[in-house]
Design a protein around this motif. Structure first.
Motif, PDB file in Angstrom:
ATOM      1  N   PHE A 192      44.775  35.370  31.580  1.00  0.00           N
ATOM      2  CA  PHE A 192      45.140  36.432  32.527  1.00  0.00           C
ATOM      3  C   PHE A 192      43.952  36.740  33.422  1.00  0.00           C
ATOM      4  O   PHE A 192      42.813  36.369  33.114  1.00  0.00           O
ATOM      5  N   ASP A 193      44.246  37.400  34.525  1.00  0.00           N
ATOM      6  CA  ASP A 193      43.182  37.749  35.475  1.00  0.00           C
ATOM      7  C   ASP A 193      42.503  39.039  35.057  1.00  0.00           C
ATOM      8  O   ASP A 193      43.162  39.999  34.676  1.00  0.00           O
ATOM      9  N   SER A 194      41.192  39.028  35.166  1.00  0.00           N
ATOM     10  CA  SER A 194      40.438  40.214  34.786  1.00  0.00           C
ATOM     11  C   SER A 194      39.283  40.407  35.751  1.00  0.00           C
ATOM     12  O   SER A 194      38.806  39.453  36.361  1.00  0.00           O
ATOM     13  N   TYR A 195      38.843  41.636  35.876  1.00  0.00           N
ATOM     14  CA  TYR A 195      37.760  41.954  36.824  1.00  0.00           C
ATOM     15  C   TYR A 195      36.434  41.858  36.066  1.00  0.00           C
ATOM     16  O   TYR A 195      36.134  42.707  35.219  1.00  0.00           O
ATOM     17  N   ILE A 196      35.691  40.789  36.344  1.00  0.00           N
ATOM     18  CA  ILE A 196      34.511  40.443  35.552  1.00  0.00           C
ATOM     19  C   ILE A 196      33.256  40.569  36.404  1.00  0.00           C
ATOM     20  O   ILE A 196      33.245  40.183  37.578  1.00  0.00           O
ATOM     21  N   SER A 197      32.215  41.093  35.805  1.00  0.00           N
ATOM     22  CA  SER A 197      30.952  41.263  36.531  1.00  0.00           C
ATOM     23  C   SER A 197      29.796  40.780  35.685  1.00  0.00           C
ATOM     24  O   SER A 197      29.713  41.098  34.502  1.00  0.00           O
ATOM     25  N   TYR A 198      28.944  39.973  36.284  1.00  0.00           N
ATOM     26  CA  TYR A 198      27.703  39.646  35.571  1.00  0.00           C
ATOM     27  C   TYR A 198      26.587  39.326  36.558  1.00  0.00           C
ATOM     28  O   TYR A 198      26.833  38.801  37.639  1.00  0.00           O
ATOM     29  N   PRO A 199      25.371  39.688  36.154  1.00  0.00           N
ATOM     30  CA  PRO A 199      24.225  39.421  37.020  1.00  0.00           C
ATOM     31  C   PRO A 199      23.865  37.941  36.970  1.00  0.00           C
ATOM     32  O   PRO A 199      23.762  37.368  35.895  1.00  0.00           O
ATOM     33  N   THR A 200      23.699  37.328  38.134  1.00  0.00           N
ATOM     34  CA  THR A 200      23.388  35.897  38.169  1.00  0.00           C
ATOM     35  C   THR A 200      21.891  35.636  38.353  1.00  0.00           C
ATOM     36  O   THR A 200      21.378  34.638  37.874  1.00  0.00           O
TER      37      THR A 200
END
Ligand SMILES: [Zn+2]
Length: 587
Positions: free
Chosen positions: A66-74
């Motif tokens: 499923f689609d999810s709103y994902i955040s991570y520092p690159t």
């Protein structure tokens, strides 16, 4: 049903023998994949690994996408430009604002503990605010409101913790929720660098550049779920997040390995458990602020509400020297059961260590038990009304690697959370304890959940509110409803204790009434909003709708009038939930 009856089951549980080698191998294999960010190839590899293991065990499973709103520092770099040129190693913060490749060049100001009051006499506009805490949503907001361009937090030691700062629980449900994410850049550095930088900032004239790249967008994520069927339709839901910061050996691959080992042990039994076990490996824990468990709660709301016995969260296990087994995120009705199993498995706990665990799990309320759930740790099932339980392994008092005021190790969320910091012997003990707790729930003829625990919690939460406004008689209605509920619960549990465990029709009917009562009343105890929504990921109290009462004495007459209107509705909600639950167990 009393918890002591359940301890008769423990002789059988002793035959569960988790494999130290299997646990250690799972941790090593999944740590070898490195950082497992949701929606990336590493997640796919970890999911493939889990499903291959389940196939080999003959356990049935399904992978949800499923689609999810994902955040991570690159990428995160902090460079001091003035008074000298120096690179300061930094890590990023999920859900903070991306600075772009050019970054932010600005003066660095010292903002102490980073609360709103710290900015009262400080011109932080357009500057990089340095604080002596780790970044949180609240601290990001305080800096943003003061006009700061970025927030840099620091750890308590040589390590650098990756943090997350979204106030939204799970994926955002509106543009307004997307807009509620912190509108400020963030980074996290270690204490030695932070202290050195603080001295420069306090002297004045410190200037630096922060490049904090953060990749925040919708991604497809994977949620594998395994099922061990029982002979009854009810099942225990267990979950452990398998996304990690860095290798994540103890947060949370140790727990992932425990779940896999439980699948093998319960699948391999000669006779199936009475109640089933559903094992979920959540994506999007810190990268999506509990997006996996929140999605599951939404998608399976009715089934969980109808048939789930409880939600058993598994998180923070197997750390080196983590000899303190801390009950946490447990709802009142589960507390007597977990305490009995812990006593059976671990014996009496050293009072000093018990006090230390209590201090680690401090709550905002004055009288509510410290093991009650916090609004964190995949606690997505309060709206469904599920009972909760969890046991984390904490470092002991005075352990040099323990974070201040916490049972967590310094490698939590840090680069040092490697396979070397997970001790297979500690993990084995954790797996045994988990097997025992699962066994007592899924093999019980009469479920060991005690409604009197809920009554006690409501009393405890109410007491502080009543003390804040002793002249307000409105709360007396709740106390009366609790009394009615308690009397019915005592009769109901006495009837449950008299049931013949072999009379499966009678025990199943009793269990269903118990679950219906629990699932009806828990949302009113834990949630501010509707059972079909998720409250924000910012702090929590029991009976949260009554929190404004704590300021009663300072309110103006009109403010009191308005609060009475609001409280009337809160009282109705809680009394209705208690009375409905009472009717279920009285019929
Ligand atoms: Zn975790």
């Amino acid at each position: 049903m009393t918890p002591t009856q359940n301890s008769t089951l423990t002789a059988r549980a002793a035959s569960y023998a988790p494999s130290r080698d299997r646990l250690a191998r799972t941790v090593a294999d999944l740590c070898a994949l490195g950082e497992k960010v949701s929606g990336t190839p590493e997640e796919q590899q970890a999911c493939d690994y889990l499903t291959a293991q389940l196939r080999a065990m003959g356990v049935s499973y399904k992978v949800h996408r499923f689609d999810s709103y994902i955040s991570y520092p690159t990428a995160t770099t902090l460079t001091l430009l003035v008074p000298e040129a120096r690179d300061i190693p930094a890590v990023g913060v999920a859900f903070t604002r991306d600075t772009g490749a050019a970054g932010i060049e600005a003066d660095i100001v010292w903002a102490g503990a980073g609360g709103p009051e710290q900015y009262a006499d400080l011109d932080a506009r357009g500057k990089i605010a340095l604080i002596d805490k780790l970044p949180t949503y609240g601290l990001c907001e305080a800096a943003r409101k003061a006009g700061a361009a970025a927030l840099v937090g620091m750890s308590s030691g040589p390590q650098r913790h990756k943090m997350t700062c979204s106030p939204i629980w799970g994926a955002p449900a509106s543009k307004a929720e997307v807009d509620a994410m912190p509108a400020i850049a963030g980074a996290s550095i270690n204490r030695p660098d932070g202290e050195w930088l603080r001295q420069l900032a306090q002297r004045g004239g410190a200037r630096g550049r922060l490049v904090a790249r953060v990749d925040t967008r919708w991604r497809e994520v994977l949620l594998p779920v395994a099922e061990i069927p029982g002979t009854e339709p009810e099942f225990l839901l267990m979950g452990a997040h398998y996304c990690t910061w860095f290798d994540g050996a103890t947060d949370n691959i140790g727990a992932v390995a425990i779940l896999l080992e439980l699948a093998r042990l319960f699948q391999g039994r000669a006779t199936p458990p009475r109640h089933g076990i559903r094992l979920a490996w959540w994506p999007g824990h810190t990268h999506g602020r509990y997006a996996g468990s929140a999605w599951y709660a939404d998608e399976f709301w009715h089934e969980l509400n109808d048939r789930a016995i409880a939600y058993f969260n598994v998180d923070i296990n197997g750390s080196r020297r983590a000899y303190n087994k801390a009950l946490r995120n447990q709802t009142g009705e589960a507390a007597a059961y977990t305490a009995a199993v812990m006593r059976d498995v671990l014996g009496e706990i050293d009072p000093d260590q018990a006090a230390s665990m209590q201090a680690c799990l401090r709550r905002p309320e004055r009288y509510v038990h410290h093991t009650r759930p916090h609004r964190a740790s995949d606690q997505s099932f309060w709206g469904v009304g599920l009972s909760g339980l969890q046991v984390s392994s904490f470092l002991q008092k005075d352990d040099p690697d323990r974070l201040p005021n916490s049972g967590l190790a310094r490698w939590w969320h840090a680069e040092e959370d490697t396979v070397e910091n997970c001790d297979p012997d500690v993990l084995l003990e954790d797996a045994r304890l988990h097997a025992q707790l699962v066994h007592g729930l899924v093999d019980a003829a009469v479920l060991p959940l005690d409604l009197l625990g809920i009554a006690g919690d409501v009393d405890d939460a109410l007491r502080e509110y009543a003390e804040a406004a002793p002249e307000l008689r409105l709360l007396d209605e709740i106390a009366a409803a609790v009394q009615r509920f308690r009397g019915a619960a005592q009769r109901f549990h006495a009837a449950g204790a008299r049931l013949d465990p072999a009379d499966t029709a009678a025990t199943a009917a009793w269990n269903r009434r118990l679950l219906r009562a629990i699932h009806g009343v828990n949302p009113a105890v834990y949630l501010l909003g509707s059972p079909f929504q998720q409250d924000r990921a910012t702090g929590s109290r029991l009976l949260p709708g009554f929190k404004p009462l704590l300021d009663w004495q300072a309110l103006s007459t009109d403010e009191r009038r308005m609060l009475r209107v609001a409280l009337r509705r809160e009282v109705n909600r809680l009394v209705h939930a208690l009375d409905e639950a009472r009717r279920v167990i009285e019929t």
